[in-house]
Write a protein that holds these residues in place. Structure first.
Motif, short mmCIF file in Angstrom:
data_model
loop_
_atom_site.label_atom_id
_atom_site.label_comp_id
_atom_site.label_asym_id
_atom_site.label_seq_id
_atom_site.Cartn_x
_atom_site.Cartn_y
_atom_site.Cartn_z
N TYR A 42 0.82 -1.20 0.00
CA TYR A 42 0.00 0.00 0.00
C TYR A 42 0.86 1.25 0.00
O TYR A 42 1.84 1.34 0.70
CB TYR A 42 -0.94 -0.01 1.21
CG TYR A 42 -1.83 -1.23 1.18
CD1 TYR A 42 -2.92 -1.28 0.34
CD2 TYR A 42 -1.53 -2.35 1.93
CE1 TYR A 42 -3.71 -2.41 0.27
CE2 TYR A 42 -2.32 -3.49 1.87
CZ TYR A 42 -3.40 -3.50 1.04
OH TYR A 42 -4.18 -4.62 0.96
N ALA A 43 0.49 2.21 -0.84
CA ALA A 43 1.23 3.46 -0.94
C ALA A 43 0.24 4.62 -0.87
O ALA A 43 -0.88 4.53 -1.38
CB ALA A 43 2.00 3.52 -2.25
N GLN A 44 0.67 5.68 -0.25
CA GLN A 44 -0.15 6.89 -0.21
C GLN A 44 0.19 7.70 -1.46
O GLN A 44 1.35 8.04 -1.69
CB GLN A 44 0.15 7.70 1.04
CG GLN A 44 -0.25 6.97 2.30
CD GLN A 44 0.10 7.76 3.54
OE1 GLN A 44 0.82 8.75 3.50
NE2 GLN A 44 -0.43 7.33 4.67
N ILE A 45 -0.82 7.98 -2.27
CA ILE A 45 -0.60 8.75 -3.49
C ILE A 45 -1.51 9.96 -3.49
O ILE A 45 -2.58 9.96 -2.86
CB ILE A 45 -0.79 7.90 -4.76
CG1 ILE A 45 -2.21 7.37 -4.89
CG2 ILE A 45 0.21 6.76 -4.80
CD1 ILE A 45 -2.49 6.64 -6.20
N ARG A 46 -1.07 10.98 -4.21
CA ARG A 46 -1.86 12.21 -4.30
C ARG A 46 -3.09 11.96 -5.20
O ARG A 46 -3.10 11.03 -6.01
CB ARG A 46 -1.02 13.34 -4.90
CG ARG A 46 0.21 13.70 -4.09
CD ARG A 46 0.96 14.88 -4.70
NE ARG A 46 1.15 14.79 -6.14
CZ ARG A 46 2.24 14.29 -6.73
NH1 ARG A 46 3.26 13.86 -6.00
NH2 ARG A 46 2.33 14.25 -8.05
N ARG A 79 3.19 -1.34 -11.07
CA ARG A 79 4.21 -2.40 -11.11
C ARG A 79 5.30 -2.06 -12.13
O ARG A 79 6.48 -2.29 -11.88
CB ARG A 79 3.57 -3.76 -11.41
CG ARG A 79 2.83 -4.33 -10.22
CD ARG A 79 2.42 -5.78 -10.46
NE ARG A 79 1.49 -5.94 -11.56
CZ ARG A 79 0.16 -5.84 -11.45
NH1 ARG A 79 -0.39 -5.58 -10.28
NH2 ARG A 79 -0.60 -6.02 -12.51
N ILE A 80 4.92 -1.51 -13.28
CA ILE A 80 5.90 -1.12 -14.30
C ILE A 80 6.80 -0.01 -13.76
O ILE A 80 8.02 -0.04 -13.94
CB ILE A 80 5.19 -0.68 -15.60
CG1 ILE A 80 4.52 -1.89 -16.25
CG2 ILE A 80 6.17 -0.01 -16.56
CD1 ILE A 80 3.55 -1.53 -17.37
N ALA A 81 6.19 0.98 -13.09
CA ALA A 81 6.98 2.09 -12.52
C ALA A 81 7.96 1.57 -11.46
O ALA A 81 9.11 2.01 -11.40
CB ALA A 81 6.05 3.14 -11.93
N ILE A 82 7.53 0.63 -10.65
CA ILE A 82 8.41 0.05 -9.64
C ILE A 82 9.56 -0.69 -10.30
O ILE A 82 10.72 -0.57 -9.89
CB ILE A 82 7.63 -0.86 -8.67
CG1 ILE A 82 6.69 0.00 -7.80
CG2 ILE A 82 8.57 -1.69 -7.81
CD1 ILE A 82 5.68 -0.81 -7.01
N ASP A 83 9.26 -1.46 -11.34
CA ASP A 83 10.33 -2.16 -12.08
C ASP A 83 11.34 -1.17 -12.63
O ASP A 83 12.55 -1.40 -12.57
CB ASP A 83 9.75 -3.00 -13.22
CG ASP A 83 9.03 -4.25 -12.75
OD1 ASP A 83 9.28 -4.69 -11.60
OD2 ASP A 83 8.21 -4.78 -13.52
N ALA A 84 10.86 -0.04 -13.17
CA ALA A 84 11.76 0.99 -13.71
C ALA A 84 12.62 1.59 -12.61
O ALA A 84 13.83 1.79 -12.79
CB ALA A 84 10.96 2.07 -14.42
#
Length: 115
Positions: A42-46, A79-84
């Motif tokens: 879980y992440a807090q996002i704007r 998931r793609i952004a985390i991989d990057a």
């Protein structure tokens, strides 16, 4: 409740998940979604990030040229952004979020901060 009937804490859930993951062996390489087991993080996002992710996922779904198959969702994009990020981890330098973002964007050649 545990074997001794004491209540389990929230942290125990993560210990159990970590133990299960360790017991299952190495995970599949990124991109092998059919064989990859995903776990929630879980992440807090704007609100602008939330909206932007949903809009981008819908746009990508609408632009697909193949009918059927896995859906493209906001989670897919995360998931793609985390991989990057992990693939370019050496580019992450800084002491706080703003500094990390600024330097990382510079490394990627992104001139405008999308925030």
């Amino acid at each position: 409740m545990t074997a001794g009937n004491e209540p389990r804490g929230f942290g125990d859930l993560f210990k159990d998940a970590a133990a299960a993951t360790a017991a299952s062996g190495p995970s599949s390489p990124p991109g092998d979604q059919a064989k990859t087991t995903v776990r929630p993080k879980y992440a807090q996002i704007r609100s602008d990030q939330w909206t932007g992710l949903d809009e981008l996922a819908r746009t990508l779904m609408d632009a697909r040229t193949v009918i059927g198959g896995p859906r493209i969702t906001a989670n897919t994009l995360i998931r793609i952004a985390i991989d990057a990020l992990l693939a370019t981890r050496g580019s992450l330098v800084g002491n706080e979020e703003e500094e990390l973002r600024r330097r990382y964007f510079q490394t990627l050649g992104i001139k405008e901060n999308p925030k």
